[in-house]
Design an enzyme around this catalytic site. Structure first.
Site, PDB file in Angstrom:
ATOM      1  N   HIS A  82       0.931  -1.128   0.066  1.00 51.23           N
ATOM      2  CA  HIS A  82      -0.089  -0.046   0.030  1.00 51.23           C
ATOM      3  C   HIS A  82       0.731   1.138  -0.060  1.00 51.23           C
ATOM      4  O   HIS A  82       2.043   1.285   0.408  1.00 51.23           O
ATOM      5  CB  HIS A  82      -0.973  -0.041   1.378  1.00 51.23           C
ATOM      6  CG  HIS A  82      -2.135  -0.794   1.428  1.00 51.23           C
ATOM      7  ND1 HIS A  82      -3.192  -0.995   1.971  1.00 51.23           N
ATOM      8  CD2 HIS A  82      -2.326  -2.090   0.160  1.00 51.23           C
ATOM      9  CE1 HIS A  82      -3.816  -1.942   1.620  1.00 51.23           C
ATOM     10  NE2 HIS A  82      -3.531  -2.520   0.468  1.00 51.23           N
ATOM     11  N   GLU A  84       0.838   3.671   1.825  1.00 46.42           N
ATOM     12  CA  GLU A  84       1.266   4.023   3.263  1.00 46.42           C
ATOM     13  C   GLU A  84       2.526   3.319   3.659  1.00 46.42           C
ATOM     14  O   GLU A  84       3.266   3.609   4.226  1.00 46.42           O
ATOM     15  CB  GLU A  84      -0.052   3.871   4.439  1.00 46.42           C
ATOM     16  CG  GLU A  84      -1.215   4.708   3.905  1.00 46.42           C
ATOM     17  CD  GLU A  84      -2.272   3.924   3.272  1.00 46.42           C
ATOM     18  OE1 GLU A  84      -3.237   4.064   3.433  1.00 46.42           O
ATOM     19  OE2 GLU A  84      -1.695   3.197   2.280  1.00 46.42           O
ATOM     20  N   CYS A 110      -6.127   1.277   5.385  1.00 44.56           N
ATOM     21  CA  CYS A 110      -6.731  -0.180   5.755  1.00 44.56           C
ATOM     22  C   CYS A 110      -6.310  -0.182   7.350  1.00 44.56           C
ATOM     23  O   CYS A 110      -5.562   0.613   7.889  1.00 44.56           O
ATOM     24  CB  CYS A 110      -6.518  -1.217   4.894  1.00 44.56           C
ATOM     25  SG  CYS A 110      -4.489  -1.693   4.966  1.00 44.56           S
ATOM     26  N   CYS A 113      -2.431  -0.703   7.636  1.00 47.30           N
ATOM     27  CA  CYS A 113      -1.672   0.589   7.469  1.00 47.30           C
ATOM     28  C   CYS A 113      -1.981   1.388   8.829  1.00 47.30           C
ATOM     29  O   CYS A 113      -1.019   2.025   9.078  1.00 47.30           O
ATOM     30  CB  CYS A 113      -2.104   1.297   6.201  1.00 47.30           C
ATOM     31  SG  CYS A 113      -1.256   0.466   4.601  1.00 47.30           S
TER      32      CYS A 113
END
Length: 172
Positions: A82, A84, A110, A113
């Site tokens: 991701h 992040e 999410c 993260c």
């Protein structure tokens, strides 16, 4: 008299950068960009996609897409990282502390993260759009991480009193 130049405010500026970063994403399902900022200076950027040196999803295919896994579920079978995760890793790779920073992301994080954000010491998150993960919102709230939404199309930033929620069907 000099003509006044219209300049974006800081939230607008950093969110625009996050959207520009998202254009590098190699994920087939969603393009997400992230920018870590401290004292109005960019520390690192990240986007979602396969790890460096690994075949991109457009060549290897997307297992989550093939299995019709809804957004927000089964992250463990995704070959990509991701945005992040990548922005935190990019800062770490270059020895940059992210403690006390602000994270600008095109989509809310999410739960995986969110946990990384908490442990990295990031103090505030500014998002443009939702992500279907209620647990992430609970984690951020409990960790007292400030969450704001910046609507890039309207140029407005608001503090979220209610969690950033979305219906599962909104993200397929």
């Amino acid at each position: 008299m000099a003509k006044k130049v219209k300049r974006p405010n800081w939230d607008e500026y950093f969110m625009r950068v996050a959207f520009l970063v998202s254009e590098r994403a190699s994920c087939l399902r969603r393009r997400v960009g992230a920018v870590l900022v401290k004292d109005k200076q960019i520390l690192a950027t990240g986007y979602n996609g396969a790890p460096s040196g690994i075949t991109h999803c457009e060549e290897a295919g997307c297992l989550r897409e093939q299995l019709k896994v809804p957004s927000g579920e089964r992250h463990e079978i995704c070959r990509g990282l991701h945005a992040e995760q990548n922005v935190i890793l990019q800062a770490a790779r270059h020895g940059v502390s992210v403690r006390g920073s602000v994270l600008y992301i095109t989509n809310a994080p999410c739960s995986i993260c969110a946990k990384m954000i908490v442990n990295a010491g990031i103090e505030e998150i500014v998002v443009s759009d939702h992500y279907p993960d209620d647990m992430a919102q609970e984690i951020l709230k409990e960790a007292k991480i400030k969450l704001r939404r910046h609507n890039i199309s309207e140029g407005k930033t608001q503090t979220e009193e209610e969690p950033l929620k979305a219906k599962r069907g909104d993200w397929l």
